[in-house]
Design an enzyme around this catalytic site. Sequence first.
Site, PDB file in Angstrom:
ATOM      1  N   CYS A  73       0.869  -1.175   0.000  1.00  0.00           N
ATOM      2  CA  CYS A  73       0.000   0.000   0.000  1.00  0.00           C
ATOM      3  C   CYS A  73       0.904   1.222   0.000  1.00  0.00           C
ATOM      4  O   CYS A  73       1.694   1.401   0.944  1.00  0.00           O
ATOM      5  CB  CYS A  73      -0.900  -0.011   1.225  1.00  0.00           C
ATOM      6  SG  CYS A  73      -1.860   1.506   1.465  1.00  0.00           S
ATOM      7  N   CYS A 183      -0.862   3.715  -6.503  1.00  0.00           N
ATOM      8  CA  CYS A 183      -1.705   2.995  -5.545  1.00  0.00           C
ATOM      9  C   CYS A 183      -1.845   1.582  -6.085  1.00  0.00           C
ATOM     10  O   CYS A 183      -2.114   1.395  -7.278  1.00  0.00           O
ATOM     11  CB  CYS A 183      -3.073   3.662  -5.411  1.00  0.00           C
ATOM     12  SG  CYS A 183      -4.263   2.703  -4.437  1.00  0.00           S
TER      13      CYS A 183
END
Length: 259
Positions: A73, A183
């Site tokens: 992440c 992302c």
Amino acid sequence: MSGPILVFDSGIGGLSVMNEIRKQLPLHDYCYLFDNARLPYGNLSEQELITGCVALITHHARRLNASIVVVACNTASTLVLPLLRQQLTIPIVGVVPAIKPAAMLSKKKHIGLLATPGTVKRDYTQALINQFAGNCKVELFGTSDLVLLAEQYVAQQQIDMNKLNEILAPIAASNIDVLVLGCTHFPMIATEISHYLGEGVTLLDSGEAVAKRVRFLLSKESNSNKQLQACYTKDIGQGLKAALVDYGFSDFSLVTITD
């Protein structure tokens, strides 16, 4: 270091990284831990994100006797890695936006970073740009809505193409030739993104680079079980569970920090 590879994300985006790791380390056990109760991370305060992520990851890394933790992440990686490395003795690998290869690849020297608002505004991200893309014009595009669209896509729901086009329109108008997917959710819908932006924009993400780093750190670690376990902090729907089964998961658990 005999336990599974623990891959962590806020939602299903980290599967894009785990897929790359499995290509290079197919004989390992994996636990995919995602904190969907607090999704999307891009909207959380820094302290809330740090406190929650570190507690959740450290607890389950110890519970599983994990061999390595991959924080798949970008938003979390910009904040939690130092504290995790203080609390755990196993290797910790984070995800870094692919600014450096994008700057090297760009012919126009005009690149973009598409990420969550949290990643876009971090000093860490600006430091990467200053260090590796000083000779480029860098456009920053922040969105949390695209995270949710990717979640819907993987859960076999119809995504709002009008919303997707609205998010991508400023990127298409920017005249960049390389777009960093900052992302891990975004590679899940890379085909749709690429279709809208056209062949003139190359998409880059960090999945392969992270996989190479994990393989280097675990070069002598393998087993023959190849078990895939999915752990999540909020109940998941049937569509997402079916998608995870398609990925190869057979073990599902709703977890908390204290279980």
